[in-house]
Design an enzyme around this catalytic site. Structure first.
Site, PDB file in Angstrom:
ATOM      1  N   HIS A 154       0.399  -1.021   0.369  1.00 22.03           N
ATOM      2  CA  HIS A 154      -0.171  -0.035   0.337  1.00 22.03           C
ATOM      3  C   HIS A 154       1.069   1.207   0.051  1.00 22.03           C
ATOM      4  O   HIS A 154       2.454   1.078   0.422  1.00 22.03           O
ATOM      5  CB  HIS A 154      -0.428   0.076   1.405  1.00 22.03           C
ATOM      6  CG  HIS A 154      -0.171  -0.230   2.425  1.00 22.03           C
ATOM      7  ND1 HIS A 154      -0.017   0.979   3.367  1.00 22.03           N
ATOM      8  CD2 HIS A 154      -0.237  -1.142   3.119  1.00 22.03           C
ATOM      9  CE1 HIS A 154       0.595   0.467   4.466  1.00 22.03           C
ATOM     10  NE2 HIS A 154       0.291  -0.717   4.752  1.00 22.03           N
ATOM     11  N   ASP A 156      -0.429   4.201   0.847  1.00 19.36           N
ATOM     12  CA  ASP A 156      -0.887   5.668   2.040  1.00 19.36           C
ATOM     13  C   ASP A 156      -0.166   4.740   3.521  1.00 19.36           C
ATOM     14  O   ASP A 156       0.423   3.831   3.672  1.00 19.36           O
ATOM     15  CB  ASP A 156      -2.143   4.848   2.555  1.00 19.36           C
ATOM     16  CG  ASP A 156      -2.896   3.993   3.315  1.00 19.36           C
ATOM     17  OD1 ASP A 156      -2.854   2.356   2.367  1.00 19.36           O
ATOM     18  OD2 ASP A 156      -3.510   3.930   3.848  1.00 19.36           O
ATOM     19  N   ASP A 186       6.090   0.673   6.744  1.00 24.84           N
ATOM     20  CA  ASP A 186       5.116   0.523   6.398  1.00 24.84           C
ATOM     21  C   ASP A 186       4.349   1.230   5.082  1.00 24.84           C
ATOM     22  O   ASP A 186       3.879   2.070   6.349  1.00 24.84           O
ATOM     23  CB  ASP A 186       4.534   0.466   7.791  1.00 24.84           C
ATOM     24  CG  ASP A 186       2.712   0.188   7.948  1.00 24.84           C
ATOM     25  OD1 ASP A 186       2.405  -0.363   7.375  1.00 24.84           O
ATOM     26  OD2 ASP A 186       2.264   0.762   9.193  1.00 24.84           O
ATOM     27  N   GLU A 220      -5.566   1.843   2.705  1.00 24.30           N
ATOM     28  CA  GLU A 220      -4.779   0.582   3.832  1.00 24.30           C
ATOM     29  C   GLU A 220      -5.034   1.107   4.680  1.00 24.30           C
ATOM     30  O   GLU A 220      -5.396  -0.368   5.656  1.00 24.30           O
ATOM     31  CB  GLU A 220      -3.927  -0.636   3.448  1.00 24.30           C
ATOM     32  CG  GLU A 220      -3.073  -1.514   4.087  1.00 24.30           C
ATOM     33  CD  GLU A 220      -3.153  -1.581   5.104  1.00 24.30           C
ATOM     34  OE1 GLU A 220      -3.537  -2.331   6.177  1.00 24.30           O
ATOM     35  OE2 GLU A 220      -2.720  -0.592   5.658  1.00 24.30           O
ATOM     36  N   GLU A 221      -4.346   2.298   5.387  1.00 19.20           N
ATOM     37  CA  GLU A 221      -4.676   2.579   6.725  1.00 19.20           C
ATOM     38  C   GLU A 221      -5.473   2.530   7.182  1.00 19.20           C
ATOM     39  O   GLU A 221      -5.881   2.779   8.594  1.00 19.20           O
ATOM     40  CB  GLU A 221      -3.678   3.564   6.757  1.00 19.20           C
ATOM     41  CG  GLU A 221      -1.365   3.105   6.615  1.00 19.20           C
ATOM     42  CD  GLU A 221      -1.357   2.648   7.605  1.00 19.20           C
ATOM     43  OE1 GLU A 221      -2.223   1.685   8.548  1.00 19.20           O
ATOM     44  OE2 GLU A 221      -0.448   2.000   7.716  1.00 19.20           O
ATOM     45  N   HIS A 493       4.235   2.881  13.276  1.00 19.83           N
ATOM     46  CA  HIS A 493       2.878   3.587  13.373  1.00 19.83           C
ATOM     47  C   HIS A 493       3.744   4.188  14.348  1.00 19.83           C
ATOM     48  O   HIS A 493       2.407   5.144  14.900  1.00 19.83           O
ATOM     49  CB  HIS A 493       1.832   2.819  14.522  1.00 19.83           C
ATOM     50  CG  HIS A 493       1.112   2.128  12.611  1.00 19.83           C
ATOM     51  ND1 HIS A 493      -0.373   1.907  12.751  1.00 19.83           N
ATOM     52  CD2 HIS A 493       1.188   1.906  11.613  1.00 19.83           C
ATOM     53  CE1 HIS A 493      -0.878   1.532  11.842  1.00 19.83           C
ATOM     54  NE2 HIS A 493       0.119   1.190  10.978  1.00 19.83           N
TER      55      HIS A 493
HETATM   56  C1  LIG Z   1       6.951 -14.932  18.330  1.00 21.16           C
HETATM   57  C2  LIG Z   1       6.495 -14.007  17.511  1.00 21.16           C
HETATM   58  C3  LIG Z   1       6.027 -12.058  18.088  1.00 21.16           C
HETATM   59  C4  LIG Z   1       5.671 -11.558  17.230  1.00 21.16           C
HETATM   60  C5  LIG Z   1       6.098 -10.511  17.735  1.00 21.16           C
HETATM   61  C6  LIG Z   1       5.053  -9.665  16.374  1.00 21.16           C
HETATM   62  C7  LIG Z   1       6.278  -8.245  16.612  1.00 21.16           C
HETATM   63  C8  LIG Z   1       5.396  -7.451  14.908  1.00 21.16           C
HETATM   64  C9  LIG Z   1       6.347  -6.902  14.144  1.00 21.16           C
HETATM   65  C10 LIG Z   1       5.644  -5.785  13.380  1.00 21.16           C
HETATM   66  C11 LIG Z   1       3.971  -6.366  12.658  1.00 21.16           C
HETATM   67  C12 LIG Z   1       3.899  -4.845  11.424  1.00 21.16           C
HETATM   68  C13 LIG Z   1       2.717  -5.047  11.149  1.00 21.16           C
HETATM   69  C14 LIG Z   1       2.604  -5.082   9.621  1.00 21.16           C
HETATM   70  C15 LIG Z   1       1.144  -4.725   9.026  1.00 21.16           C
HETATM   71  C16 LIG Z   1       0.078  -3.533   9.703  1.00 21.16           C
HETATM   72  C17 LIG Z   1      -1.182  -4.018   8.862  1.00 21.16           C
HETATM   73  C18 LIG Z   1      -1.187  -2.174   9.824  1.00 21.16           C
HETATM   74  O1  LIG Z   1      -1.062  -1.643   9.904  1.00 21.16           O
HETATM   75  N1  LIG Z   1      -2.897  -2.073   9.457  1.00 21.16           N
HETATM   76  C19 LIG Z   1      -3.740  -2.091  10.326  1.00 21.16           C
HETATM   77  C20 LIG Z   1      -4.983  -0.333  10.143  1.00 21.16           C
HETATM   78  C21 LIG Z   1      -5.369  -1.880   9.317  1.00 21.16           C
HETATM   79  C22 LIG Z   1      -6.092  -1.949   8.528  1.00 21.16           C
HETATM   80  N2  LIG Z   1      -6.931  -3.477   8.163  1.00 21.16           N
HETATM   81  C23 LIG Z   1      -7.969  -3.392   9.111  1.00 21.16           C
HETATM   82  C24 LIG Z   1      -9.285  -4.296   9.895  1.00 21.16           C
HETATM   83  C25 LIG Z   1      -9.098  -3.068  11.155  1.00 21.16           C
HETATM   84  C26 LIG Z   1      -8.551  -3.246  11.982  1.00 21.16           C
HETATM   85  C27 LIG Z   1      -7.619  -2.106  11.573  1.00 21.16           C
HETATM   86  C28 LIG Z   1      -7.068  -2.529   9.549  1.00 21.16           C
HETATM   87  C29 LIG Z   1      -4.130  -2.354  12.022  1.00 21.16           C
HETATM   88  O2  LIG Z   1      -3.758  -3.327  11.651  1.00 21.16           O
HETATM   89  O3  LIG Z   1      -4.554  -1.561  13.184  1.00 21.16           O
HETATM   90 ZN   LIG Z   2       1.379  -1.108   6.080  1.00 21.80          ZN
HETATM   91 ZN   LIG Z   3       0.149   0.648   8.963  1.00 18.59          ZN
END
Ligand SMILES: CCCCCCCC/C=C\CCCCCCCC(=O)N[C@@H](Cc1c[nH]c2ccccc12)C(=O)O
Ligand SMILES: [Zn+2]
Ligand SMILES: [Zn+2]
Length: 533
Positions: A154, A156, A186, A220-221, A493
């Site tokens: 994404h 954004d 991200d 996406e965000e 974030h």
């Molecule tokens: C042994 C394992 C340990 C685990 C450790 C975990 C570490 C994680 C590290 C990084 C995580 C990175 C996450 C990246 C993806 C993030 C995507 C994102 O930020 N999404 C948002 C917005 C979002 C998108 N779709 C939806 C639907 C419903 C709510 C929010 C969102 C988010 O998830 O908030």
């Molecule tokens: Zn993302």
């Molecule tokens: Zn994100």
């Protein structure tokens, strides 16, 4: 045209070479290619002015020769400059209607077209603009009989107030070998690296065997309801079915998993669900000199305290987190190896250990985050209304309705109204057995890029655009090869989001490997190697 680069300010000379005040050779040698390198720094004079002078520029490069060596040559320097240019376009998504910065979104689209001419001018590539600002690229494969796959990212980013950052969040500055800025992990790193890899392959005459799609969402965000959802609809209307899809999500974890001695690349094979719940308490308002026994603020606070002190039950063993630890078991240190290879016995104690830290706790249960609280109108007025938002991330073993039921049981107070703002069920577990070609293509590409780390299937704890693509495939994977130590996790974030020059180069290599591995039937053989880059 030549550039004049004097200490304390820039200027353009009438002719000749780049001049660098008192130490030209020192600065030019590590730049290794004068004009190209300066262009790679992102816009000649403007870039140099932005860097603010000779010394600052070299400091920004974070150690002169070392920084350029980390970049590894002109090509990488240009790729780095393109990511920095991408960061400088503030494609911020905000909640609420009309909150998108349409100028920035359009500018970003232009940047992609300008920076990747081989991609956008290739006869193999068709470009569709979707919902005005999202992009769908179709890269036509030679073998029409093979099932296509898809890479998504994404464009954004979440907002980034200046406060707390070491460098301005939309400057794309380089500091001590890292590119800083919103989007560097991200998810602009992934989007730009996918296009860098394709650009390189097309320049080398690569013709993919199977068709693949690149989907670039612009919202996406805030849920992807305009971008990814419509990209998916376009593909559905064309009758497309995908072999697999790879999106952002999990990452390389180094020192994050307790007891694990080597870094692990976790490929998200499922994704938690989400429930955004508004809690609301209304009470009689009036003069604060005659308050009732309980205020809406007190009632809501008590409800929230109950939610926070009663986390939802752990679910260890009933989701993909079990596979993660079973895969990794041989890599753990001594006591943990015994624990993880005998989870039938040590499951409960191991689950307790995981529950002690927010990162690992997120793996084993539905998490409860109180994210907003609003109440009160004036210091001497009894508040009529108190509202809070709770965001649950739902473990795959639970459902939205179960979480709602448990919430009512825990709060146990009818005066607290519940309103569902949005919800989504956890996503099904994608295949990762021996016949899961998508999973193994990703896994092989990780090994090709990072020979010294292991990869394993796991649970994606945040949400991605993948849910919009469920009708196209049941093989949805979530991974980008960002290298994270424990202290890096809050950069998502958060403030000082950054990627090292070395890690960005590896990200490009990962997609470069993947685009070739995806074409191979067993055994996986590549034509172009990252050593040739
Ligand atoms: C042994 C394992 C340990 C685990 C450790 C975990 C570490 C994680 C590290 C990084 C995580 C990175 C996450 C990246 C993806 C993030 C995507 C994102 O930020 N999404 C948002 C917005 C979002 C998108 N779709 C939806 C639907 C419903 C709510 C929010 C969102 C988010 O998830 O908030
Ligand atoms: Zn993302
Ligand atoms: Zn994100």
């Amino acid at each position: 045209r030549a550039l004049l680069w004097e200490a304390g300010g820039g200027g353009r000379a009438a002719g000749g070479d780049i001049r660098l005040g008192s130490a030209p050779r020192l600065a030019l040698e590590p730049l290794g290619g004068k004009r190209e390198a300066l262009e790679a720094l992102g816009g000649k004079r403007e870039a140099l002015e932005a860097l603010g002078g000779k010394r600052e520029a070299l400091e920004a490069l974070g150690g002169k020769r070392e920084a350029l060596e980390a970049l590894g040559g002109k090509r990488e320097a240009r790729a780095c400059a393109r990511l920095r240019a991408a960061v400088r376009v503030p494609t911020v998504s905000r909640e609420g209607p009309g909150a998108a910065d349409e100028v920035a979104l359009l500018r970003f689209g232009r940047l992609l077209r300008e920076e990747f001419p081989a991609v956008f001018e290739s006869e193999l590539v068709t470009h569709d603009l979707v919902a005005n600002f999202s992009h769908l690229l179709t890269v036509r494969g030679a073998d029409g009989g093979r099932t296509p796959y898809m890479l998504t990212a994404h464009l954004d980013v979440v907002p980034a107030p200046d406060y707390g950052w070491d460098v301005p969040p939309f400057s794309g500055e380089i500091h001590q070998g890292y590119i800083y800025g919103r989007g560097t992990i991200d998810d602009k790193h992934s989007l730009m690296a996918i296009l860098e890899a394709l650009e390189l392959l097309l320049q080398r005459g690569f013709v993919p065997q199977r068709t693949f799609y690149i989907g670039i969402g612009h919202d996406e965000e805030i849920g992807g309801d305009k971008g990814a959802r419509n990209i998916a609809k376009v593909l559905e209307s064309r009758g497309v079915k995908l072999d697999f899809l790879l999106d952002e999500g999990m990452v390389i974890l180094d020192g994050v998993v307790p007891g694990l001695q080597i870094p692990v690349a976790v490929v998200g094979v499922s994704e938690k669900g989400s429930l955004m719940l508004r809690l609301r308490v209304r009470t009689e308002t009036g003069h604060s000199s005659m308050p009732a026994k309980e205020s809406c603020i007190g009632i809501l606070s008590a409800a929230i305290t109950r939610l926070e002190s009663n986390p939802l039950p752990q679910q260890f063993g009933s989701g993909p987190e079990r596979a993660l630890f079973e895969y990794l078991s041989p890599q753990f240190n001594f006591p943990m190896r015994v624990v993880t290879s005998n989870l039938w016995l040590f499951g409960p104690i191991f689950s307790w250990v995981l529950g002690q830290k927010p990162t690992t706790n997120a793996l084993i249960r539905t998490t409860t985050a109180v994210t907003e609280f609003h109440a009160g109108v004036k210091p001497n007025v009894v508040a009529p209304l108190a509202e809070a938002t709770v965001n649950y991330r739902i473990h795959p073993a639970q459902s939205v309705s179960e979480v709602l039921r448990l919430t009512e049981e825990i709060i146990a107070d009818d005066r607290v109204e519940l309103e569902v703002l949005s919800s989504m069920e956890p996503l099904p577990i994608s295949p990762f057995d021996e016949s899961a070609t998508g999973y193994w293509t990703i896994s092989k590409s990780i090994t090709d890029t990072f020979p010294d780390i292991v990869s394993a299937p796991g649970l994606c704890i945040a949400n991605t655009d993948t849910r919009h693509y469920q009708k196209l495939t049941s093989a949805l994977y979530r991974f980008t090869p960002v290298w994270n130590k424990l202290e890096d996790i809050p950069r998502y974030h958060g403030v000082n989001e950054r990627i090292s020059l070395q890690n960005y180069k590896q990200t490009i290599h990962f997609y470069f490997n993947l685009m070739q591995n995806a074409d191979q039937e067993e055994p996986l053989i590549k034509h172009f190697h990252t050593e040739d880059l």
